[in-house]
Design a protein around this motif. Structure first.
Motif, PDB file in Angstrom:
ATOM      1  N   GLY A  16      37.163  34.531  43.609  1.00 51.18           N
ATOM      2  CA  GLY A  16      35.899  34.386  42.920  1.00 51.18           C
ATOM      3  C   GLY A  16      35.930  33.333  41.829  1.00 51.18           C
ATOM      4  N   TRP A  17      35.020  33.511  40.872  1.00 55.51           N
ATOM      5  CA  TRP A  17      34.792  32.519  39.823  1.00 55.51           C
ATOM      6  C   TRP A  17      35.297  32.943  38.449  1.00 55.51           C
ATOM      7  CZ3 TRP A  17      32.094  27.776  40.080  1.00 55.51           C
ATOM      8  CH2 TRP A  17      31.470  27.482  41.303  1.00 55.51           C
ATOM      9  N   GLN A  18      35.598  34.221  38.229  1.00 59.13           N
ATOM     10  CA  GLN A  18      35.807  34.680  36.862  1.00 59.13           C
ATOM     11  C   GLN A  18      36.987  34.012  36.170  1.00 59.13           C
ATOM     12  OE1 GLN A  18      37.713  38.248  35.701  1.00 59.13           O
ATOM     13  NE2 GLN A  18      37.984  39.029  37.794  1.00 59.13           N
ATOM     14  N   ASP A  19      38.077  33.767  36.883  1.00 62.21           N
ATOM     15  CA  ASP A  19      39.284  33.265  36.228  1.00 62.21           C
ATOM     16  C   ASP A  19      39.105  31.847  35.699  1.00 62.21           C
ATOM     17  OD1 ASP A  19      40.369  35.658  36.925  1.00 62.21           O
ATOM     18  OD2 ASP A  19      41.563  34.881  38.588  1.00 62.21           O
ATOM     19  N   GLN A  20      38.423  31.002  36.448  1.00 63.31           N
ATOM     20  CA  GLN A  20      38.207  29.628  36.012  1.00 63.31           C
ATOM     21  C   GLN A  20      37.326  29.598  34.766  1.00 63.31           C
ATOM     22  OE1 GLN A  20      37.519  30.803  39.066  1.00 63.31           O
ATOM     23  NE2 GLN A  20      38.923  29.799  40.472  1.00 63.31           N
ATOM     24  N   TYR A  21      36.304  30.444  34.745  1.00 58.16           N
ATOM     25  CA  TYR A  21      35.422  30.493  33.569  1.00 58.16           C
ATOM     26  C   TYR A  21      36.149  31.053  32.354  1.00 58.16           C
ATOM     27  CZ  TYR A  21      31.044  28.703  35.296  1.00 58.16           C
ATOM     28  OH  TYR A  21      30.072  27.855  35.748  1.00 58.16           O
ATOM     29  N   ALA A  22      36.995  32.044  32.551  1.00 53.02           N
ATOM     30  CA  ALA A  22      37.758  32.597  31.435  1.00 53.02           C
ATOM     31  C   ALA A  22      38.653  31.530  30.820  1.00 53.02           C
ATOM     32  CB  ALA A  22      38.597  33.783  31.909  1.00 53.02           C
ATOM     33  N   ALA A  23      39.379  30.789  31.647  1.00 51.30           N
ATOM     34  CA  ALA A  23      40.300  29.774  31.131  1.00 51.30           C
ATOM     35  C   ALA A  23      39.561  28.632  30.463  1.00 51.30           C
ATOM     36  CB  ALA A  23      41.177  29.250  32.264  1.00 51.30           C
ATOM     37  N   ALA A  24      38.404  28.259  30.985  1.00 49.61           N
ATOM     38  CA  ALA A  24      37.656  27.132  30.429  1.00 49.61           C
ATOM     39  C   ALA A  24      36.958  27.499  29.121  1.00 49.61           C
ATOM     40  CB  ALA A  24      36.632  26.629  31.445  1.00 49.61           C
ATOM     41  N   PHE A  25      36.379  28.692  29.052  1.00 49.67           N
ATOM     42  CA  PHE A  25      35.606  29.083  27.872  1.00 49.67           C
ATOM     43  C   PHE A  25      36.450  29.781  26.811  1.00 49.67           C
ATOM     44  CE2 PHE A  25      32.089  28.180  30.623  1.00 49.67           C
ATOM     45  CZ  PHE A  25      31.009  27.915  29.780  1.00 49.67           C
ATOM     46  N   ALA A  79      35.281  24.501  34.752  1.00 50.80           N
ATOM     47  CA  ALA A  79      35.478  25.712  35.548  1.00 50.80           C
ATOM     48  C   ALA A  79      35.116  25.460  37.005  1.00 50.80           C
ATOM     49  CB  ALA A  79      34.637  26.851  34.980  1.00 50.80           C
ATOM     50  N   GLU A  80      34.031  24.746  37.243  1.00 52.12           N
ATOM     51  CA  GLU A  80      33.616  24.484  38.622  1.00 52.12           C
ATOM     52  C   GLU A  80      34.610  23.586  39.340  1.00 52.12           C
ATOM     53  OE1 GLU A  80      29.875  22.738  41.222  1.00 52.12           O
ATOM     54  OE2 GLU A  80      29.541  23.558  39.220  1.00 52.12           O
ATOM     55  N   THR A  81      35.160  22.592  38.632  1.00 52.73           N
ATOM     56  CA  THR A  81      36.171  21.731  39.247  1.00 52.73           C
ATOM     57  C   THR A  81      37.392  22.541  39.659  1.00 52.73           C
ATOM     58  OG1 THR A  81      35.444  19.818  37.945  1.00 52.73           O
ATOM     59  CG2 THR A  81      37.658  19.727  38.879  1.00 52.73           C
ATOM     60  N   ALA A  82      37.859  23.411  38.764  1.00 54.39           N
ATOM     61  CA  ALA A  82      39.010  24.259  39.092  1.00 54.39           C
ATOM     62  C   ALA A  82      38.695  25.158  40.284  1.00 54.39           C
ATOM     63  CB  ALA A  82      39.398  25.095  37.876  1.00 54.39           C
ATOM     64  N   TYR A  83      37.472  25.697  40.311  1.00 54.64           N
ATOM     65  CA  TYR A  83      37.057  26.547  41.440  1.00 54.64           C
ATOM     66  C   TYR A  83      37.098  25.755  42.741  1.00 54.64           C
ATOM     67  CZ  TYR A  83      34.097  29.480  44.402  1.00 54.64           C
ATOM     68  OH  TYR A  83      33.611  30.241  45.431  1.00 54.64           O
ATOM     69  N   ARG A  84      36.547  24.557  42.753  1.00 56.02           N
ATOM     70  CA  ARG A  84      36.516  23.746  43.977  1.00 56.02           C
ATOM     71  C   ARG A  84      37.919  23.445  44.475  1.00 56.02           C
ATOM     72  NH1 ARG A  84      31.525  25.044  45.296  1.00 56.02           N
ATOM     73  NH2 ARG A  84      30.035  24.499  43.668  1.00 56.02           N
TER      74      ARG A  84
END
Length: 349
Positions: free
Chosen positions: A158-167, A142-147
């Motif tokens: 923000g951060w929510q979408d990357q965490y949703a897709a990863a988890f 998720a952090e890599t996608a965010y960066r």
């Protein structure tokens, strides 16, 4: 020495998501000072990525949805010109050392509000991790996608979408200076029952590149009182929504969706400007729906509406006359996955 490429492609799939409430509080400018919370759930609409190795050093990226192809040589590097830049940046950050063909397809249009851009980046990163035989945890993915999105391409968000897709799954995402906490919400049976009371309606169009996120950040920086109050309400409602979802309380969910939309307008009064969003949500309530909100930052895309089964036909009919198109969906528990033949890659917990 000639490069040897495998003919077996890697297929990666990442889920899209619906955000019940809290979007906007996952931005660093807010949560680093106040904390943030978002309740979201992944659904069975996905982004698909296929990566095939080449025997040269050419990268070719094709969008099957847009019928567009871009290609460049690794020795020259990509040009970020708005044409499939998300994929180019993911490949660049991954440090690919040989050519690849990349095909992408999404089950939602760009700007739909379902987190498609982040799902795409997450799927490409997962496919390239499998290609490079690299293990990644879900938070690291998720952090890599965010960066890639926020730093490499400087796309606001923000951060929510990357965490949703990863988890994957339905989660309360809690944001703070110390990191992101992922708290699963409800079980599969409860979510399956809840899905029968939710409608996903496409408004018929998307306004892209209207700067809604940049404007929201600017309003916060100006200290606009209504923006601050709206964001605080959204953050608080994420916890109330968790309780309503865990108990499959459809009337409470509908009321909170309506309140969330009002709070989003309070946070950023431009989210529905020049769109039919407000009139469509009002028509849905007039037809018997408990309430609804726009998915994503605003500007168009999908509406999430809570309505009892016995009034859904009336809600559908009312919105169809306004150009609404309904997309059947279910909740999906899994995050991004990549496969190559019989082998599977998934992020570690």
């Amino acid at each position: 020495m000639a490069l040897v490429a495998s003919a077996t492609p890697i297929e990666a799939v990442a889920p899209l998501r619906i955000s019940f409430v809290g979007g906007g509080t996952d931005f660093p400018h807010w949560y680093e000072e106040h904390g943030g919370a978002v309740l979201s759930a992944t659904i069975d609409h996905v982004v698909r990525v296929r990566v095939t190795e080449r025997a040269d050093r050419v990268v070719a990226v094709r969008s099957l949805d847009l019928d567009r192809l871009v290609a460049y040589h690794l020795d020259e590097g990509p040009v970020y010109d708005g044409a499939l830049d998300l994929v180019k940046a993911a490949i660049e950050r991954a440090g690919v050392h040989a050519g690849v063909d990349v095909e992408i397809r999404s089950e939602a249009p760009p700007g739909s509000g379902l987190g498609g851009s982040s799902a795409l980046v997450t799927a490409v990163v997962a496919a390239l991790a499998m290609l490079g035989r690299r293990r990644l945890t879900a938070p690291a993915l998720a952090e890599t996608a965010y960066r890639i999105e926020r730093e490499d391409l400087r796309i606001a968000g923000g951060w929510q979408d990357q965490y949703a897709a990863a988890f994957g799954g339905c989660n309360l995402l809690v944001f703070s200076r110390s990191g992101v906490r992922v708290e699963p919400v409800a079980d599969a049976d409860r979510l399956a029952a809840l899905a029968g009371g939710l409608l996903l309606c496409y408004t018929g169009h998307v306004r892209r590149n209207v700067g809604l996120i940049d404007r929201q950040i600017e309003l916060h920086a100006q200290g606009r009182e209504e923006t601050l109050l709206g964001m605080k309400r959204l953050q608080e409602m994420a916890y109330a929504m968790r309780h309503a979802v865990e108990h499959a309380d459809l009337p409470a969910i509908g009321a909170l969706l309506h309140d969330a939309f009002v709070a989003k307008q309070q946070m950023n009064p431009f989210i529905a400007e020049h769109t039919p969003i407000e009139s469509m949500l009002a028509a849905a309530r007039d037809a018997g729906a408990y309430g609804g909100k726009v998915c994503g930052a605003g500007g168009g895309g999908y509406l999430l509406i809570a309505a009892a089964p016995d009034v859904q036909a009336d809600v559908r009919a009312a919105l169809a006359t306004m150009g609404g198109e309904f997309a059947p969906f279910g909740f999906a528990p899994a995050g991004v996955r990549a496969t190559r033949g019989d082998a599977m890659w998934a992020p570690a917990p």
